[in-house]
Design an enzyme around this catalytic site. Structure first.
Site, PDB file in Angstrom:
ATOM      1  N   THR A   2      33.220  34.804  52.628  1.00 54.18           N
ATOM      2  CA  THR A   2      33.422  34.344  50.994  1.00 54.18           C
ATOM      3  C   THR A   2      32.652  35.334  50.081  1.00 54.18           C
ATOM      4  O   THR A   2      32.968  36.064  49.457  1.00 54.18           O
ATOM      5  CB  THR A   2      32.911  33.087  50.746  1.00 54.18           C
ATOM      6  OG1 THR A   2      33.746  32.253  51.452  1.00 54.18           O
ATOM      7  CG2 THR A   2      33.165  32.779  49.339  1.00 54.18           C
ATOM      8  N   LYS A  40      19.514  32.713  52.152  1.00 54.12           N
ATOM      9  CA  LYS A  40      18.093  31.946  51.711  1.00 54.12           C
ATOM     10  C   LYS A  40      17.351  31.514  53.267  1.00 54.12           C
ATOM     11  O   LYS A  40      16.121  31.624  53.132  1.00 54.12           O
ATOM     12  CB  LYS A  40      17.961  30.770  51.075  1.00 54.12           C
ATOM     13  CG  LYS A  40      19.025  29.663  51.625  1.00 54.12           C
ATOM     14  CD  LYS A  40      20.502  29.582  51.295  1.00 54.12           C
ATOM     15  CE  LYS A  40      21.387  28.572  51.867  1.00 54.12           C
ATOM     16  NZ  LYS A  40      22.746  28.710  51.180  1.00 54.12           N
ATOM     17  N   GLU A 100      17.908  38.421  45.377  1.00 50.84           N
ATOM     18  CA  GLU A 100      18.437  37.587  43.941  1.00 50.84           C
ATOM     19  C   GLU A 100      19.639  36.522  44.236  1.00 50.84           C
ATOM     20  O   GLU A 100      19.347  35.384  43.865  1.00 50.84           O
ATOM     21  CB  GLU A 100      19.150  38.522  42.860  1.00 50.84           C
ATOM     22  CG  GLU A 100      19.302  37.883  41.778  1.00 50.84           C
ATOM     23  CD  GLU A 100      18.098  37.374  40.927  1.00 50.84           C
ATOM     24  OE1 GLU A 100      18.105  36.073  40.845  1.00 50.84           O
ATOM     25  OE2 GLU A 100      17.276  38.089  40.538  1.00 50.84           O
ATOM     26  N   ILE A 151      22.831  32.945  39.145  1.00 47.25           N
ATOM     27  CA  ILE A 151      21.733  32.603  38.232  1.00 47.25           C
ATOM     28  C   ILE A 151      20.943  33.777  38.248  1.00 47.25           C
ATOM     29  O   ILE A 151      20.281  33.780  39.278  1.00 47.25           O
ATOM     30  CB  ILE A 151      21.384  31.336  38.206  1.00 47.25           C
ATOM     31  CG1 ILE A 151      22.530  30.173  37.991  1.00 47.25           C
ATOM     32  CG2 ILE A 151      20.173  30.930  37.107  1.00 47.25           C
ATOM     33  CD1 ILE A 151      21.911  28.861  38.209  1.00 47.25           C
ATOM     34  N   GLY A 155      35.563  21.958  49.629  1.00 44.58           N
ATOM     35  CA  GLY A 155      35.044  23.289  50.071  1.00 44.58           C
ATOM     36  C   GLY A 155      33.649  23.410  49.504  1.00 44.58           C
ATOM     37  O   GLY A 155      33.047  24.350  49.927  1.00 44.58           O
ATOM     38  N   GLU A 163      30.006  21.593  53.658  1.00 47.39           N
ATOM     39  CA  GLU A 163      30.421  22.087  55.104  1.00 47.39           C
ATOM     40  C   GLU A 163      30.715  20.726  55.765  1.00 47.39           C
ATOM     41  O   GLU A 163      30.541  19.698  55.502  1.00 47.39           O
ATOM     42  CB  GLU A 163      29.246  22.820  55.889  1.00 47.39           C
ATOM     43  CG  GLU A 163      28.839  23.696  55.182  1.00 47.39           C
ATOM     44  CD  GLU A 163      29.550  25.367  55.256  1.00 47.39           C
ATOM     45  OE1 GLU A 163      30.571  25.186  56.006  1.00 47.39           O
ATOM     46  OE2 GLU A 163      29.593  26.138  54.564  1.00 47.39           O
ATOM     47  N   LYS A 193      14.933  27.058  48.986  1.00 51.57           N
ATOM     48  CA  LYS A 193      15.035  27.816  47.718  1.00 51.57           C
ATOM     49  C   LYS A 193      13.638  27.581  46.880  1.00 51.57           C
ATOM     50  O   LYS A 193      13.243  28.601  46.482  1.00 51.57           O
ATOM     51  CB  LYS A 193      16.357  27.337  47.121  1.00 51.57           C
ATOM     52  CG  LYS A 193      17.603  27.732  47.624  1.00 51.57           C
ATOM     53  CD  LYS A 193      18.813  27.079  47.199  1.00 51.57           C
ATOM     54  CE  LYS A 193      20.195  27.677  47.428  1.00 51.57           C
ATOM     55  NZ  LYS A 193      21.239  27.150  47.095  1.00 51.57           N
TER      56      LYS A 193
END
Length: 408
Positions: free
Chosen positions: A11, A100, A124, A131, A182, A185, A200
């Site tokens: 994706t 991450k 980033e 964001i 979607g 998971e 995060k």
């Protein structure tokens, strides 16, 4: 021409290729040269795809090609992402990642390697999807001493909680809908147990303080125990429940946690719903700023990766100093944190209030019709104080931390 390679054509990887194609002229202008995808590393074939002829299955092709200036890692997980990213940096190639788990586990080492080889390791897209939050912390807010970062950092859990809040759905029903769309998971554990949010907030804390953060030191609690009944009380109280990742830095010590928190309508994060993310950053000079937007998704996340590509390639050969050192940031135990507490208790309020007030002191009472229980909202106390008091009261069915003062 600047050649890049994309590792992982799922994706996000395919999104990066799409952003580079659709915004090619603008990106070329900002980089000062055309940016071209030379290789896409994946185990699969993609017949008919625009990248079909650029697919490779052997990482060494990318590693050994001196024409590849930058590698984009969108595979996820730690293996083979970690060895491939490490080798890319050691080969003198810039790296940008949306991973991450990789940044939280190996960020310190990979930042050091990037520094040693005069290249950049950017991430980033690893927090907040599209964001912009990592770069503002080390550029726009570089003159600030960051005192607090609190955010809704996971779109899956925020979607589930929003459905429970707005549509009265159970946790199980909301989770199934998130999976059908979607957003979640098949195995949603990383999201619903708070692990994704934990990584995060660890990354954000490390960038903000300049010191290494071990995410395993952060108290983490997910949303699996939150029920539709909790939201019925929240509706009656004019509040909501959100999964927060929060880090408050005091005198070099981080007070960090991941947990569901009850907040009021005056809280800036109250209206952050569905799959959106919102992040509050409090600096000692600026005060509080809020970052809001798409916390996940193909093109929003790819947009963040594209920003890393531009920054790395426009300054090709220059290492951008950001990230953190090897000094471990100290953490305080959750026992010392202070909250109000929303507590659901079995029985009739009128008959149990004397007992409840003997334990918790002054409380606000909330009752719903046709229930064999009631709820109270305590005054502020530490986690340790709450746990000790709660042992003295039978019939407690639920406890949710509450922050109903937006200026706290």
């Amino acid at each position: 021409m600047k050649n890049i390679a994309i590792m992982g054509y799922g994706t996000i990887g395919s999104g990066v290729a799409e952003v580079l194609e659709r915004n090619s002229e603008m990106i070329a202008k900002r980089v000062g040269d055309k940016v071209e995808v030379k290789y896409v590393l994946d185990l699969r074939e993609f017949p008919g795809d625009p990248m079909e002829k650029r697919i490779v299955h052997d990482f060494s092709v990318i590693e050994k090609d001196s024409e590849v200036s930058m590698v984009i890692e969108t595979m996820g997980g730690l293996n083979p992402a970690y060895p491939f990213v490490k080798a890319s940096l050691e080969a003198g190639k810039h790296v940008a990642t949306s991973n991450k788990a990789l940044v939280a586990a190996y960020g310190t080492e990979l930042l050091e390697i990037a520094r040693e080889h005069n290249v950049n390791f950017f991430f980033e897209a690893s927090v907040g999807g599209g964001i912009p939050i990592i770069r503002p912390l080390y550029t726009s807010l570089a003159g600030e001493e960051i005192e607090e970062i609190t955010g809704i950092l996971n779109g899956t859990t925020n979607y589930i909680l929003t459905k429970m809040d707005k549509a009265g759905e159970t946790f199980e029903a909301a989770l199934r809908k998130a999976q059908e769309l979607g957003y979640a998971e098949r195995n949603p554990e990383a999201d619903v147990e708070g692990h994704d949010t934990c990584r995060k907030i660890a990354i954000l804390t490390a960038v903000a303080t300049g010191h290494e953060v071990n995410y395993e030191h952060i108290y983490t609690e997910g949303i699996t125990k939150i029920t539709d009944v909790d939201f019925r009380y929240a509706d009656a109280m004019g509040t909501s429940v959100k999964l927060f990742g929060s880090s408050r830095i005091r005198e070099g010590i981080a007070h960090a946690f991941v947990a569901p928190v009850m907040i009021g309508k005056d809280h800036p994060l109250y209206s952050v719903n569905d799959v959106y993310n919102g992040i509050l950053v409090k600096g000692n000079m600026l005060g509080t700023s809020m970052f809001y937007g798409s916390g996940a998704g193909k093109l929003p996340t790819a947009s963040a990766v594209a920003a890393d590509i531009i920054e790395a390639l426009k300054d090709n050969g220059r290492h951008v100093e950001m990230g953190w050192d090897r000094e471990s940031l100290a953490f305080s135990a959750i026992d010392s944190f202070s909250f109000r507490y929303f507590v659901r208790i079995k029985g009739i309020a009128e008959k149990r209030m004397k007992e409840v007030e003997e334990v918790f002191g002054k409380v606000e009472v909330v009752e719903l019709d046709h229930m064999d229980e009631f709820a109270v909202l305590t005054e502020v106390m530490t986690e340790e104080e709450y746990e000790e008091k709660a042992k003295k009261l039978s019939g407690i069915r639920q406890r949710i931390r509450a922050e109903l003062n937006a200026n706290k």
